[in-house]
Design a protein around this motif. Structure first.
Motif, short mmCIF file in Angstrom:
data_model
loop_
_atom_site.label_atom_id
_atom_site.label_comp_id
_atom_site.label_asym_id
_atom_site.label_seq_id
_atom_site.Cartn_x
_atom_site.Cartn_y
_atom_site.Cartn_z
N PRO A 5 0.95 -1.12 -0.07
CA PRO A 5 -0.03 -0.10 -0.02
C PRO A 5 0.81 1.22 0.19
O PRO A 5 1.90 1.26 0.53
CB PRO A 5 -0.74 -0.18 1.31
N GLU A 6 0.42 2.29 -0.74
CA GLU A 6 1.03 3.64 -0.79
C GLU A 6 0.14 4.63 -0.03
O GLU A 6 -1.16 4.40 -0.27
CB GLU A 6 1.39 3.90 -2.17
N LEU A 83 -8.35 1.20 3.50
CA LEU A 83 -7.34 0.94 2.36
C LEU A 83 -8.30 1.23 1.13
O LEU A 83 -9.48 0.25 1.17
CB LEU A 83 -6.76 -0.51 2.40
N VAL A 85 -8.41 0.24 -3.00
CA VAL A 85 -7.60 -0.44 -3.97
C VAL A 85 -8.33 0.01 -5.32
O VAL A 85 -9.31 -0.14 -5.65
CB VAL A 85 -7.77 -1.93 -3.81
#
Length: 96
Positions: A5-6, A83, A85
């Motif tokens: 993850p960024e 998160l 995506v």
């Protein structure tokens, strides 16, 4: 495939959409494109989806959604970290 993850940044997310931040800004904030949709999408709709927290890692993503004819807005309603995506898609619509 395994991805790390960024942090979400406007530049990093630019090919998927826009990132708005209202942290520290008092007042009403209009998001003009929140209900944007093409004729193929039919009519604007708001759907609120609540997900359980991830309890094990690595996190395995088994399903992705596509919204080619409408906008999608993601909000962390509780203020917790989340998160998101996102990925490009190939000519046949499958994720890259």
């Amino acid at each position: 495939m395994c991805y790390q993850p960024e942090p979400l940044t406007p530049g990093g997310f630019k090919s998927f959409g826009q990132v708005d931040s209202y942290e520290g800004k008092v007042g009403q904030h209009l998001v003009d494109a929140a209900f944007e949709c093409s004729a193929e999408a039919g009519h604007p709709i708001l759907s609120v989806v609540t997900l359980d927290s991830a309890v094990s890692f690595p996190l395995i993503v088994r399903r992705l959604e596509r919204h080619p004819h409408s906008a999608q807005t993601i909000l962390a309603l509780t203020g917790a970290r989340c998160l998101v995506v996102a990925c490009e898609n190939s000519q046949d619509g499958s994720p890259i």
